[in-house]
Design a protein around this motif. Structure first.
Motif, PDB file in Angstrom:
ATOM      1  N   ARG A 146       0.830  -1.213   0.000  1.00  9.26           N
ATOM      2  CA  ARG A 146       0.000   0.000   0.000  1.00  9.26           C
ATOM      3  C   ARG A 146       0.862   1.260   0.000  1.00  9.26           C
ATOM      4  N   PHE A 147       1.992   1.209   0.727  1.00  7.36           N
ATOM      5  CA  PHE A 147       2.917   2.345   0.787  1.00  7.36           C
ATOM      6  C   PHE A 147       3.461   2.658  -0.602  1.00  7.36           C
ATOM      7  N   LEU A 148       3.902   1.614  -1.299  1.00  3.55           N
ATOM      8  CA  LEU A 148       4.431   1.813  -2.651  1.00  3.55           C
ATOM      9  C   LEU A 148       3.334   2.286  -3.601  1.00  3.55           C
ATOM     10  N   ARG A 149       2.126   1.791  -3.389  1.00  4.52           N
ATOM     11  CA  ARG A 149       1.002   2.142  -4.267  1.00  4.52           C
ATOM     12  C   ARG A 149       0.714   3.643  -4.253  1.00  4.52           C
ATOM     13  N   VAL A 150       0.846   4.280  -3.085  1.00  2.00           N
ATOM     14  CA  VAL A 150       0.522   5.712  -3.005  1.00  2.00           C
ATOM     15  C   VAL A 150       1.751   6.607  -3.188  1.00  2.00           C
ATOM     16  N   TYR A 151       2.945   6.055  -2.975  1.00  2.00           N
ATOM     17  CA  TYR A 151       4.149   6.885  -3.096  1.00  2.00           C
ATOM     18  C   TYR A 151       4.769   6.831  -4.490  1.00  2.00           C
ATOM     19  N   ILE A 152       4.610   5.711  -5.185  1.00  2.00           N
ATOM     20  CA  ILE A 152       5.140   5.635  -6.559  1.00  2.00           C
ATOM     21  C   ILE A 152       4.059   5.085  -7.489  1.00  2.00           C
ATOM     22  N   PRO A 153       2.927   5.758  -7.622  1.00  2.00           N
ATOM     23  CA  PRO A 153       1.812   5.222  -8.417  1.00  2.00           C
ATOM     24  C   PRO A 153       2.163   4.985  -9.879  1.00  2.00           C
ATOM     25  N   LEU A 154       3.035   5.814 -10.445  1.00  2.00           N
ATOM     26  CA  LEU A 154       3.373   5.671 -11.862  1.00  2.00           C
ATOM     27  C   LEU A 154       4.331   4.514 -12.110  1.00  2.00           C
ATOM     28  N   ARG A 155       5.175   4.216 -11.138  1.00  2.00           N
ATOM     29  CA  ARG A 155       6.150   3.125 -11.291  1.00  2.00           C
ATOM     30  C   ARG A 155       5.728   1.863 -10.566  1.00  2.00           C
ATOM     31  N   TYR A 156       4.562   1.894  -9.944  1.00  2.00           N
ATOM     32  CA  TYR A 156       4.130   0.782  -9.099  1.00  2.00           C
ATOM     33  C   TYR A 156       4.043  -0.537  -9.867  1.00  2.00           C
ATOM     34  N   LYS A 157       3.362  -0.524 -11.025  1.00  2.00           N
ATOM     35  CA  LYS A 157       3.164  -1.772 -11.769  1.00  2.00           C
ATOM     36  C   LYS A 157       4.474  -2.356 -12.286  1.00  2.00           C
ATOM     37  N   ARG A 158       5.432  -1.482 -12.619  1.00  2.00           N
ATOM     38  CA  ARG A 158       6.738  -1.991 -13.071  1.00  2.00           C
ATOM     39  C   ARG A 158       7.565  -2.517 -11.899  1.00  2.00           C
ATOM     40  N   THR A 159       7.344  -1.949 -10.725  1.00  2.00           N
ATOM     41  CA  THR A 159       8.128  -2.334  -9.544  1.00  2.00           C
ATOM     42  C   THR A 159       7.562  -3.582  -8.874  1.00  2.00           C
ATOM     43  N   VAL A 160       6.243  -3.591  -8.654  1.00  2.00           N
ATOM     44  CA  VAL A 160       5.597  -4.697  -7.937  1.00  2.00           C
ATOM     45  C   VAL A 160       4.975  -5.644  -8.962  1.00  2.00           C
ATOM     46  N   THR A 161       5.790  -6.523  -9.501  1.00  2.00           N
ATOM     47  CA  THR A 161       5.330  -7.497 -10.497  1.00  2.00           C
ATOM     48  C   THR A 161       4.780  -8.739  -9.801  1.00  2.00           C
ATOM     49  N   ALA A 170     -10.454  19.156  -8.615  1.00  2.00           N
ATOM     50  CA  ALA A 170     -11.889  18.873  -8.570  1.00  2.00           C
ATOM     51  C   ALA A 170     -12.174  17.482  -8.019  1.00  2.00           C
ATOM     52  N   SER A 171     -13.367  17.365  -7.418  1.00  2.00           N
ATOM     53  CA  SER A 171     -13.754  16.110  -6.772  1.00  2.00           C
ATOM     54  C   SER A 171     -13.850  14.952  -7.751  1.00  2.00           C
ATOM     55  N   GLY A 172     -14.241  15.210  -8.979  1.00  2.00           N
ATOM     56  CA  GLY A 172     -14.427  14.131  -9.943  1.00  2.00           C
ATOM     57  C   GLY A 172     -13.223  13.822 -10.797  1.00  2.00           C
ATOM     58  N   SER A 173     -12.083  14.451 -10.531  1.00  2.00           N
ATOM     59  CA  SER A 173     -10.894  14.238 -11.350  1.00  2.00           C
ATOM     60  C   SER A 173     -10.360  12.822 -11.168  1.00  2.00           C
ATOM     61  N   GLU A 174      -9.567  12.378 -12.148  1.00  2.00           N
ATOM     62  CA  GLU A 174      -9.029  11.011 -12.117  1.00  2.00           C
ATOM     63  C   GLU A 174      -8.129  10.796 -10.907  1.00  2.00           C
ATOM     64  N   SER A 175      -7.272  11.773 -10.620  1.00  2.00           N
ATOM     65  CA  SER A 175      -6.359  11.662  -9.487  1.00  2.00           C
ATOM     66  C   SER A 175      -7.131  11.596  -8.174  1.00  2.00           C
ATOM     67  N   HIS A 176      -8.156  12.425  -8.050  1.00  2.00           N
ATOM     68  CA  HIS A 176      -8.957  12.458  -6.830  1.00  2.00           C
ATOM     69  C   HIS A 176      -9.648  11.104  -6.607  1.00  2.00           C
ATOM     70  N   THR A 177     -10.220  10.542  -7.669  1.00  2.00           N
ATOM     71  CA  THR A 177     -10.893   9.245  -7.577  1.00  2.00           C
ATOM     72  C   THR A 177      -9.920   8.142  -7.186  1.00  2.00           C
ATOM     73  N   TYR A 178      -8.721   8.180  -7.766  1.00  2.00           N
ATOM     74  CA  TYR A 178      -7.686   7.174  -7.482  1.00  2.00           C
ATOM     75  C   TYR A 178      -7.342   7.165  -5.994  1.00  2.00           C
ATOM     76  N   TYR A 179      -7.071   8.350  -5.453  1.00  2.00           N
ATOM     77  CA  TYR A 179      -6.652   8.411  -4.050  1.00  2.00           C
ATOM     78  C   TYR A 179      -7.806   8.159  -3.089  1.00  2.00           C
ATOM     79  N   GLN A 180      -9.018   8.437  -3.507  1.00  2.00           N
ATOM     80  CA  GLN A 180     -10.165   8.079  -2.679  1.00  2.00           C
ATOM     81  C   GLN A 180     -10.293   6.562  -2.548  1.00  2.00           C
ATOM     82  N   LYS A 181     -10.119   5.859  -3.678  1.00  2.00           N
ATOM     83  CA  LYS A 181     -10.153   4.393  -3.643  1.00  2.00           C
ATOM     84  C   LYS A 181      -9.029   3.836  -2.775  1.00  2.00           C
ATOM     85  N   GLU A 182      -7.847   4.414  -2.909  1.00  2.00           N
ATOM     86  CA  GLU A 182      -6.711   3.969  -2.101  1.00  2.00           C
ATOM     87  C   GLU A 182      -6.967   4.204  -0.616  1.00  2.00           C
ATOM     88  N   GLN A 183      -7.607   5.319  -0.314  1.00  2.00           N
ATOM     89  CA  GLN A 183      -7.915   5.635   1.079  1.00  2.00           C
ATOM     90  C   GLN A 183      -8.882   4.613   1.674  1.00  2.00           C
TER      91      GLN A 183
END
Length: 327
Positions: free
Chosen positions: A104-119, A211-224
């Motif tokens: 979860r730590f890696l998921r929120v701290y390196i979201p762009l590199r997460y899939k390449r890192t956590v295979t 904005a509340s409906g932005s992609e980034s906002h939705t992503y971090y809400q799900k992570e939360q």
């Protein structure tokens, strides 16, 4: 007589907990394994690892815990092996919880590199390391850190078996100074720190994501939401396991702890494995949906099909019945 009644009650409660552990965690494993999307996500692989440990609590730990309460005679090393198994599974749970927190730590701290890192390969390698390390730490008594004075007494009395109890073969120094102070407390503190960092990061990102409906906002809400659910699993683990370890420490350092209190502590620690599937079902939407899919596919639908077939049979008479009607 009162002590015998307490033992009977303890055994009955252990059996009920064992059944709940087996059924609930088997359903969790089934749900994740039949859902390809979850099976490919590292977090759910670690949840499966935790569910396997909880399932084995019902299958192995509870029966062994009942046996090593002085109800079986074994060799010294046989008793030690049984008691070591009881230690291995909570250690595997701790390591799986730590892997979940790190994921979860890696998921929120390196979201762009997460899939390449956590295979997937790295994920299952981590699961294997979690279990291998738990086995090594749990079998330490077999390597020499044990109640050798019990073995000496057996040799002196020319006996080959003992009434197997946990403290007859496992020293309190190992349980308190090693398992509690080194193998349990530091990982729990580290996980709390990781989740604190996770929520601080999510809070910061939500405040700056626009904005509340932005992609980034939705992503971090799900992570939360997912992080909150997994933190609840961790908190319940601590609440269920720490009382038993605190009692061990209090007893080791000189104070007297009633035997009945240890029964309560053991039951509470085992009950944790039965509670986790309930948390998954109530708090994690993907697992909740998978549970519902299994229920409707393998239980409700079958009943509906049987009802439909019986109604069709009633509505459509057989050939012989039709001939009788014509006649």
């Amino acid at each position: 007589m009162a002590h015998h009644g307490i033992e009977v009650l303890y055994t009955v409660l252990e059996v009920l907990i064992a059944v709940a552990c087996c059924l609930g965690n088997l359903l969790v494993i089934w749900a994740v394994w039949t859902c390809g999307a979850m099976r490919r996500q590292p977090t759910f692989c670690f949840i499966v690892s935790l569910a396997i440990a909880d399932f084995l609590v019902g299958v192995v730990t509870v029966p062994v815990a009942v046996l090593v309460d002085g109800r079986v005679r074994t060799s010294f090393y046989g008793c030690m092996a049984l008691c070591s198994v009881v230690i291995i599974l909570p250690l595997a749970s701790v390591h799986s919880l730590l892997a979940i927190a790190l994921d979860r730590f890696l998921r929120v701290y390196i979201p762009l590199r997460y899939k390449r890192t956590v295979t997937q390969m790295r994920t299952w390698t981590t699961v294997c390391v979690c279990w291998f390390s738990a086995v090594i730490l749990g079998f330490v008594p077999l390597f020499g850190w044990n109640r050798y004075e019990t073995l000496a007494e057996m040799k002196a009395s020319n006996s080959t078996t003992i009434t197997c109890t946990f403290l007859a073969v496992i020293p309190m120094t190992y349980l308190v100074n090693f398992i509690f102070f080194i193998c349990l407390l530091p990982p729990l503190v580290l996980m709390m720190v990781l989740y604190l960092c996770i929520f601080m990061r999510i809070h910061k990102q939500l405040r700056g994501s626009g904005a509340s409906g932005s992609e980034s906002h939705t992503y971090y809400q799900k992570e939360q939401k997912l992080a909150q659910s997994l933190l609840l699993v961790l908190v319940l683990f601590a609440v269920c396991w720490l009382p038993l370890h605190f009692m061990n420490a209090i007893s080791f350092y000189g104070a007297t702890v009633p035997h009945q209190a240890f029964y309560v502590g053991i039951l509470l620690s085992h009950a944790n494995s039965a509670v986790n599937p309930v948390i998954y079902a109530l708090k994690i939407q993907k697992i909740k949906s998978a549970f519902w899919t299994i229920w409707t596919k393998y239980f409700i639908c079958k009943d509906d099909q049987e009802t439909t077939k019986s109604s069709q049979t009633t509505a459509n008479p057989t050939t012989n019945e039709q001939d009788l009607i014509v006649k």
